[in-house]
Write a protein that holds these residues in place. Sequence first.
Motif, short mmCIF file in Angstrom:
data_model
loop_
_atom_site.label_atom_id
_atom_site.label_comp_id
_atom_site.label_asym_id
_atom_site.label_seq_id
_atom_site.Cartn_x
_atom_site.Cartn_y
_atom_site.Cartn_z
N LEU A 1 0.94 -1.31 -0.01
CA LEU A 1 -0.02 0.13 0.03
C LEU A 1 0.81 1.39 -0.02
CD1 LEU A 1 -2.74 1.51 0.27
CD2 LEU A 1 -2.38 1.04 2.88
N ASN A 2 1.76 1.25 0.80
CA ASN A 2 2.75 2.52 0.89
C ASN A 2 3.47 2.64 -0.37
OD1 ASN A 2 3.86 4.42 2.53
ND2 ASN A 2 5.76 3.58 2.82
N ASN A 3 4.07 1.58 -0.89
CA ASN A 3 4.60 1.69 -2.26
C ASN A 3 3.89 2.11 -3.20
OD1 ASN A 3 6.93 0.52 -1.12
ND2 ASN A 3 6.53 -1.58 -1.73
N GLY A 4 2.40 1.51 -3.27
CA GLY A 4 1.41 2.03 -4.27
C GLY A 4 1.20 3.61 -4.15
N ALA A 5 1.11 3.86 -2.90
CA ALA A 5 0.72 5.43 -2.46
C ALA A 5 1.88 6.21 -2.78
CB ALA A 5 0.69 5.58 -0.90
N GLY A 6 3.19 5.90 -2.79
CA GLY A 6 4.35 6.25 -3.20
C GLY A 6 4.43 6.67 -4.75
N SER A 7 3.97 5.38 -5.56
CA SER A 7 4.03 5.69 -7.21
C SER A 7 2.73 6.74 -7.41
CB SER A 7 3.73 4.18 -7.62
OG SER A 7 4.76 3.57 -7.23
N LEU A 8 1.61 6.51 -6.92
CA LEU A 8 0.65 7.50 -6.99
C LEU A 8 1.22 9.00 -6.64
CD1 LEU A 8 -2.41 8.32 -7.56
CD2 LEU A 8 -2.86 7.80 -5.29
N ARG A 9 1.77 9.19 -5.59
CA ARG A 9 2.53 10.70 -5.47
C ARG A 9 3.26 11.11 -6.35
NH1 ARG A 9 6.19 10.00 -0.84
NH2 ARG A 9 7.32 9.08 -2.59
N ASP A 10 4.30 10.29 -6.77
CA ASP A 10 5.04 10.69 -7.85
C ASP A 10 4.59 10.70 -9.28
OD1 ASP A 10 6.91 9.97 -6.22
OD2 ASP A 10 7.59 8.00 -6.94
N GLY A 11 3.66 10.08 -9.56
CA GLY A 11 2.60 10.42 -10.95
C GLY A 11 1.82 11.57 -10.72
N SER A 12 1.38 11.79 -9.51
CA SER A 12 0.55 13.04 -9.21
C SER A 12 1.59 14.26 -9.10
CB SER A 12 -0.11 12.84 -7.82
OG SER A 12 -0.86 14.01 -7.61
N ALA A 13 2.67 14.11 -8.62
CA ALA A 13 3.52 15.15 -8.85
C ALA A 13 4.01 15.55 -10.38
CB ALA A 13 4.75 14.84 -8.26
N LYS A 14 4.13 14.47 -11.22
CA LYS A 14 4.36 14.75 -12.41
C LYS A 14 3.29 15.51 -13.24
CE LYS A 14 7.68 10.92 -12.95
NZ LYS A 14 8.04 9.88 -13.87
N TYR A 15 1.97 15.00 -12.93
CA TYR A 15 0.74 15.40 -13.39
C TYR A 15 0.55 16.83 -13.01
CZ TYR A 15 -4.29 16.28 -14.21
OH TYR A 15 -5.53 16.76 -14.57
N LYS A 16 0.70 17.34 -11.66
CA LYS A 16 0.73 18.68 -11.19
C LYS A 16 1.78 19.43 -11.88
CE LYS A 16 1.24 21.12 -6.76
NZ LYS A 16 2.44 21.69 -7.18
N ASN A 17 2.99 18.94 -12.03
CA ASN A 17 3.70 19.86 -12.85
C ASN A 17 3.48 20.03 -14.34
OD1 ASN A 17 5.29 20.06 -10.66
ND2 ASN A 17 6.83 18.12 -11.22
N GLY A 18 2.79 19.03 -14.79
CA GLY A 18 2.58 19.36 -16.25
C GLY A 18 1.24 20.21 -16.16
N MET A 19 0.42 20.14 -15.53
CA MET A 19 -0.63 21.02 -15.37
C MET A 19 -0.21 22.54 -15.12
SD MET A 19 -3.48 19.52 -16.20
CE MET A 19 -4.66 20.83 -15.45
N ASN A 20 0.51 22.66 -14.35
CA ASN A 20 1.41 23.95 -14.05
C ASN A 20 1.89 24.71 -15.36
OD1 ASN A 20 0.29 23.88 -11.39
ND2 ASN A 20 2.28 23.18 -10.51
N GLU A 21 2.78 23.72 -16.02
CA GLU A 21 3.12 24.19 -17.30
C GLU A 21 2.33 24.56 -18.26
OE1 GLU A 21 6.06 21.30 -18.62
OE2 GLU A 21 7.21 21.35 -16.91
N SER B 1 -7.13 23.13 -8.69
CA SER B 1 -8.01 22.12 -7.93
C SER B 1 -7.05 20.84 -7.75
CB SER B 1 -9.20 21.84 -8.62
OG SER B 1 -10.07 22.67 -8.76
N TYR B 2 -6.31 20.64 -8.62
CA TYR B 2 -5.36 19.50 -8.55
C TYR B 2 -4.33 19.72 -7.67
CZ TYR B 2 -3.30 15.13 -9.73
OH TYR B 2 -2.82 13.79 -9.58
N GLY B 3 -4.07 20.89 -7.54
CA GLY B 3 -3.08 21.20 -6.25
C GLY B 3 -3.72 20.88 -5.12
N LYS B 4 -4.67 20.91 -4.70
CA LYS B 4 -5.17 20.52 -3.32
C LYS B 4 -5.24 19.00 -3.54
CE LYS B 4 -8.05 24.47 -2.97
NZ LYS B 4 -9.30 25.35 -2.81
#
Length: 600
Positions: free
Chosen positions: A268-288, A489-492
């Motif tokens: 679960l923690n590994n999956g949550a970590g992968s989700l966090r990393d993917g979410s960070a990339k998505y967030k950065n893409g959205m910001n760009e 919204s995705y930042g939150k």
Amino acid sequence: MRLKQILYIALAFMIVLPSFLNGTAAVAEAVKTEGKVNSKEEVVYATLTANGELDNIYVVNTMDVARAGEILDHGKYSTVKNLTDLSELDQEGQTVRLDAPEGKFYYQGNMDQDTEIPWDVKVSYKLDGREVDTSELAGQNGHIEISIDTKANKAVDPVFYENYLLQVSLKLPNTYQNIEAPDGMIANAGKNKQITFTVMPGKEEKLSVEADVKDFEFQGVEIAAVPSTLPIDTSKMDTMTDDMSKLSDAIGKLNVGVADLVDGVAELNNGAGSLRDGSAKYKNGMNELDGSSAKLVGSSSSIGDALKEINKALPADTGEMDLSGLKQLPDGLRQLADGLTKAANGLSTLQENYSKAYDALDGTIVEIPAEQVTKEEIAELYASGADPEVVDKLVDSYKASQKVKGTYSNVKGGFDAVEPTLNEVSGSVREMSEQLNSIADDLSASLEGMDLSGLSELQKGLATFSSNYNEFHSGLVSYTNGVSELSNSYGKLHSGIVDLTGGTGELEDGVGELHNGTEELHQETKDLPEGMQKEINKMISEYDKSDFNAVSFVSSKNEKVSSVQFVIKTESIEKPEKEKKKKEPEEEKGFWDKLMALFE
């Protein structure tokens, strides 16, 4: 003359009678039979001073005589006394010879001064916190503390100390206030409070009683020592050890289950970590993407303005018209379409990464058990004897996992809406790119095949194109506003994912500690049934004296001893009585006066 004959006969009778009686006694002595005793009981009475020093000891012996006759008993007595009849007892050294009738025969033996009891008893007194001699206590007021210490007297055979139970009791008047006796039982006994303590065989004890007293007097401490009669019923021990075996097995299964939980939470923690990393990339893409929206809108606005200017600049006379600037417009449109295509490709890549991370998170959280543990089940776990710290960690980990599952359930709708939104936005951007490329192709074809005779038609077409482009620009502005809102919204949402990852990390640490605790608990309890059986056996050997056979206190030579009891009492503490007037001594009576008094 007659009187003298009578006197001579009487005198002769008196002279002959003793000889006759002696001869008869001798004959009786010669034919005296040996008596038979079924059993013997000894009650040892010991009086102590108020502070526990031994004063004197005497023993009351009870013989159950099955056949009358001569009986030999033994004891280190200073004196003996017949308590059954008026016959004398013959004592030679430590042997007592008695002629006992059938039935119960009682006699008392006063022990030598060097005889001691099996227990060393000390009694001390404190008045208002100060130790006070017993001679100063009578009639005092204040807070009294009576301490009674019992331990083994090593100068006496330890068989009594190791097998006898002591019942220590004392009485205090009800007029005394705030009576306290830790480890003692207090009961009403008429006008007094009866305080009773129990001292187990082979145990040293320090007993105490406290009270607020007025005009202090004390009847003393009474101690009864009897063989311990606490047989332990072992018929249910097998059931108890079976229950302990079940508990030990359950703890083992719990440890295995927690180990599986550790693996699941790690995933679960590994999956949550992968989700966090993917979410960070998505967030950065959205910001760009959001950051480039202003340039995109500006470029589109410039194109729209350019179209308006071209439309206005087209002269009525086509011979004066310069079309060189118009030929640059298709390239600008294609560049804009190119940017939109790249944005659409980025959104597609983001959607794919998000889908993988979301699937990993969803699959892991779904594996968290949804069954609810009730408060009653948690209370039973605490009452089972498991280590409270381990149970606390287990409960905290359970609550944390349920909190993660509940939080995920609440925000799952938001997660589910992201992927369709990304697909929709990506498709819209791709569609706009295709429209721009189509417009650029049409415009380029029109410019290449255009002649001056067709400028009027071109002017009309540019007017229509400019008007349509305004609508396209409005849609582009709406799109960029949506991208901005989505980015905010995705930042939150990303912050929530980061918090979720932190929570799963703490959960993994907590479950790891829990597993360490359950492993330790398992190691400590896996031999619990055997250890419990050992403790039971130890307790039985220590307190079950049901197989104890009584032995004589006064002499090891005595046989058939069925019971030996001790009654020990300290002297009272009383106020001295007022002296009474001495009576005048009576005149001593002679033999004939005493003899005549018997018939009065």
